[in-house]
Design an enzyme around this catalytic site. Structure first.
Site, mmCIF file in Angstrom:
data_model
loop_
_atom_site.group_PDB
_atom_site.id
_atom_site.type_symbol
_atom_site.label_atom_id
_atom_site.label_comp_id
_atom_site.label_asym_id
_atom_site.label_seq_id
_atom_site.Cartn_x
_atom_site.Cartn_y
_atom_site.Cartn_z
ATOM 1 N NE ARG A 27 -3.524 0.069 2.563
ATOM 2 C CZ ARG A 27 -4.703 0.070 1.976
ATOM 3 N NH1 ARG A 27 -5.157 -1.025 1.409
ATOM 4 N NH2 ARG A 27 -5.445 1.151 1.953
ATOM 5 C CD1 TRP A 77 2.578 5.250 -2.669
ATOM 6 C CD2 TRP A 77 1.066 6.897 -2.564
ATOM 7 N NE1 TRP A 77 2.391 5.730 -3.946
ATOM 8 C CE2 TRP A 77 1.474 6.743 -3.909
ATOM 9 C CE3 TRP A 77 0.131 7.886 -2.276
ATOM 10 C CZ2 TRP A 77 0.973 7.527 -4.953
ATOM 11 C CZ3 TRP A 77 -0.370 8.664 -3.315
ATOM 12 C CH2 TRP A 77 0.054 8.476 -4.628
ATOM 13 C CE LYS A 518 0.888 -5.351 -14.507
ATOM 14 N NZ LYS A 518 -0.498 -5.125 -14.590
ATOM 15 C CE LYS A 637 -2.171 -5.861 -5.561
ATOM 16 N NZ LYS A 637 -1.814 -5.688 -6.962
HETATM 17 C C1 F6R Z 1 -1.594 -2.294 -12.233
HETATM 18 C C2 F6R Z 1 -2.388 -2.058 -11.055
HETATM 19 C C3 F6R Z 1 -3.241 -0.851 -11.010
HETATM 20 C C4 F6R Z 1 -4.642 -1.225 -10.503
HETATM 21 C C5 F6R Z 1 -5.486 0.033 -10.320
HETATM 22 C C6 F6R Z 1 -6.893 -0.307 -9.894
HETATM 23 O O1 F6R Z 1 -0.781 -3.390 -12.123
HETATM 24 O O2 F6R Z 1 -2.353 -2.811 -10.119
HETATM 25 O O3 F6R Z 1 -3.315 -0.228 -12.251
HETATM 26 O O4 F6R Z 1 -5.228 -2.089 -11.428
HETATM 27 O O5 F6R Z 1 -4.888 0.853 -9.363
HETATM 28 O O6 F6R Z 1 -6.894 -0.953 -8.655
HETATM 29 P P1 F6R Z 1 -8.134 -1.801 -8.174
HETATM 30 O O7 F6R Z 1 -8.288 -2.933 -9.146
HETATM 31 O O8 F6R Z 1 -7.780 -2.255 -6.806
HETATM 32 O O9 F6R Z 1 -9.327 -0.901 -8.212
#
Ligand code: F6R
Length: 642
Positions: A27, A77, A518, A637
């Site tokens: 995080r 963060w 990625k 994340k």
């Molecule tokens: C890329 C990644 C981010 C998440 C984005 C949405 O590898 O992890 O682009 O996909 O921050 O996060 P969620 O899916 O948790 O809403």
């Protein structure tokens, strides 16, 4: 977006806090800190710029870890204030008796800080969070309890927060609250926890209570008391968490990312088995009635980042398998463009964490407009799940690497499953031929985890070549850099461009976007994904011998067009890697830099298989360039700020 963790019980708090924080590091990881009430109820804070392991090393080196059985921890963060020791949490009040950890943003912190300073409060950091420590201090003097003080403090704050507080005058007690940032309580035996996410508490307990917006929780070692924003006691029993601690460990893999890449076939297989039924696909958890779904005339998918890319693939999937039309939006844009969403709309929010602030805001907007709202989430009990009308779990287990891999393919699997459910059961085709076609596709879907496993088994054998090819790319790039710098400045032309271009068509255009994301995330190399047909409309200007061009050229109705694109890039000396269907000998005659073969599938399911080489390219390039794969810089994340 910061991880918060708290422990109260009978054990030495510091090792538990450090371990909990290391589980939450996905995080944020620019600084870390702990506050412990030691055995004489004195508050001791240790905090430091850098990762949790640096904090742990410093405690070790200086032998100054505090000893006590209650404490708070934070991994940061940075939003307000540079990542440094003084901006690290926990933050203290003026008396240094109160410690506060915070995840989120206090939007009106400037005015609060000015007012507190005018009252004589001394600030030590540039963060927005520190105002909370001083507000609790101020209101504690009036109310005499941390709970009441925290309630008044957060009433002054605008924004999002999950906050934990300990006070020397209330030893043995943690008080916490949240609005729009996640917070769970872990319920153990003679010990309790607070955490941003259940993955941090799994080794102690699998019983968790999700805290709702505005609720305050007070916990000691033996109990937790919840009260609502109106002050009334709330009774909520813990829920048993399905994930286990092994899933949150590396299990011998060099990185979490690699482990998570390898988990994908098993996850997809499990999802299919769970949902497959005679009539198509069913979901235990969906909650939205078939009759309500049958009223849907249009679908809007809303998500961020990788989840957005899953949504883009989802458009192709749903439009192929159902009669519905689908639009896809970035969550951060959705609510600004007056979307045409009403009772006839199904809005699908896709989110691994279930906490992404923009996706949550989009959900609320969609609900306001009367749409039926379905969340596809990985983290059980997350805010997005709780606020949606219905949910589809991706059951991918805890995703620890910041770059999403298994959550992405699990989201795709959820979208295929939903599309089969809608296409076969909610809007069943009148034409028996079409119905039979859908069942044939469903039969093929069942085989996709096998194709994914087959690819990974071959990758295992061929792994050294992946490293060698990346090393060769690195060597070539550095050689052209050397050539450039050896040239006299006046004679230099353009500097060589380390750049990756990903090209795909139709359903694999989003795969190209995801491949590029990625690579950017973990290798810090510029990368863009394009619809291959767009190449001639601009991006082709970038092609020379330096950029690495990844062309998704699997068997499909657009295969020949892709081969024409490959020829065009080749004619301009491009360094091409083609992802091709196994057995395609023709493409091998083109003399490209690299071929990656994937098992044959129909185009509709190819994004699931193609995701694997794309993830592995990013992984190996990042490894070659010696980057920190699981915790890329600047990322977090769970993005709980807009
Ligand atoms: C890329 C990644 C981010 C998440 C984005 C949405 O590898 O992890 O682009 O996909 O921050 O996060 P969620 O899916 O948790 O809403």
């Amino acid at each position: 977006m910061c991880g918060i963790f708290g422990y109260v019980g009978q054990k030495d708090a510091v090792p538990i806090l450090l371990k909990g924080l290391s589980r939450l590091e996905y995080r944020g990881y620019d600084s870390a800190g702990i506050a412990v009430l030691d055995n004489s109820a004195h508050l001791i804070v240790r905090k430091k710029k850098g990762k949790v392991k640096e904090l742990a090393a410093s405690l070790n080196q200086h032998r100054n870890a505090p000893h006590g059985t209650i404490g708070l921890g934070h991994t940061r963060w940075a939003t307000h204030g540079a990542p440094n020791d003084s901006n690290a949490h926990p933050h203290l009040d003026c008396s240094e008796k109160i410690a506060v950890i915070h995840n989120g943003i206090i939007e009106n912190y400037v005015e609060l800080k000015e007012a507190l300073k005018a009252e004589g409060h001394q600030f030590r950091s540039n963060t927005d969070s520190e105002v909370l420590a001083h507000l609790v201090e101020k209101f504690y003097k009036k109310t005499g309890t941390v709970k009441e003080a925290l309630k008044l403090a957060v009433a002054k704050a605008r924004g999002s927060y999950a906050v934990g507080v300990i006070h020397e005058d209330e030893p043995g007690r943690i008080t916490a609250t949240r609005v729009d940032s996640p917070l769970v309580v872990g319920v153990g035996k003679h010990e309790n926890f607070i955490a941003s996410d259940v993955s941090a508490i799994l080794e102690h307990t699998r019983e968790a209570v999700a805290i709702e917006n505005g609720e305050i929780v007070v916990l000691d070692g033996d109990s937790y008391q919840l009260s609502g924003a109106n002050g009334r006691v709330v009774k909520r029993a813990p829920r048993h968490v399905q994930w286990n601690v092994e899933e949150a460990e590396k299990q011998g893999y060099a990185h979490f990312m690699l482990k998570e890449i390898f988990e994908q076939p098993g996850i997809i297989e499990g999802l299919i088995q769970k949902r497959l039924c005679k009539t198509g696909m069913r979901f235990e958890e969906l909650k939205i009635k078939k009759s309500r779904l049958a009223q849907v005339k249009n679908v809007h998918i809303v998500a961020c980042g990788t989840s957005y890319h899953a949504g883009l693939v989802g458009k192709y999937i749903l439009e192929t398998l159902t009669p519905l039309t689908v639009s896809v939006d970035n969550s951060s844009e959705f609510r600004y463009r007056d979307p045409k969403v009403d009772r006839s709309s199904l809005v699908i929010l896709i989110s691994q964490s279930g906490e992404t602030a923009d996706t949550l805001a989009a959900l609320r907007e969609a609900k306001k407009r009367g749409a039926v709202v379905l969340a596809i989430v990985n983290v059980l009990g997350s805010t997005i799940e709780r606020e949606a009308d219905g949910v589809i779990y991706t059951y991918a287990g805890p995703e620890i690497a910041v770059a999403s891999t298994k959550a992405y393919t699990a989201q795709l699997a959820a979208l295929y499953s939903l599309a089969f459910h809608l296409g076969l059961e909610v809007f069943p085709p009148k034409n028996p031929k079409r119905k039979a076609e859908l069942f044939d596709l469903l039969a093929e879907f069942k085989k996709i985890p096998g194709a994914m496993s087959e690819f990974l088994a071959e990758y295992r054998i061929d792994r050294a070549n992946w490293d060698a090819n990346c090393a060769e790319y690195n060597r070539r790039y550095h050689k052209s850099l050397e050539r450039y710098f050896k040239t006299a400045p006046a004679k230099r032309k353009r500097a060589p461009n380390a750049f990756f271009m990903y090209l795909g068509r139709n359903i694999n255009y989003p795969s190209a976007l995801e491949g590029a994301l990625k690579l950017k995330e973990i290798a810090y190399i510029s990368a863009e994904g394009y619809a291959a047909g767009e190449m001639k409309h601009g991006p082709i200007a970038l092609i020379d011998e330096n950029p690495w061009v990844v062309c998704i050229a699997v068997d499909s109705p657009t295969y020949e067009k892709m081969i024409s694109n490959i020829e065009e890039i080749k004619a301009r000396s491009g360094l091409i890697t083609a992802i091709v269907t196994k057995g395609n000998e023709a493409v091998k005659k083109l003399g490209l830099y690299l071929y990656i073969e994937v098992p044959k599938t129909s185009e509709l399911f190819s994004p699931l298989v193609i995701a694997l080489p794309l993830q592995l390219i990013a992984y190996h390039v990042a490894k070659e360039f010696k980057e920190e794969i699981d915790q890329p810089r600047n990322l977090a994340k769970s993005v709980t700020v807009e």
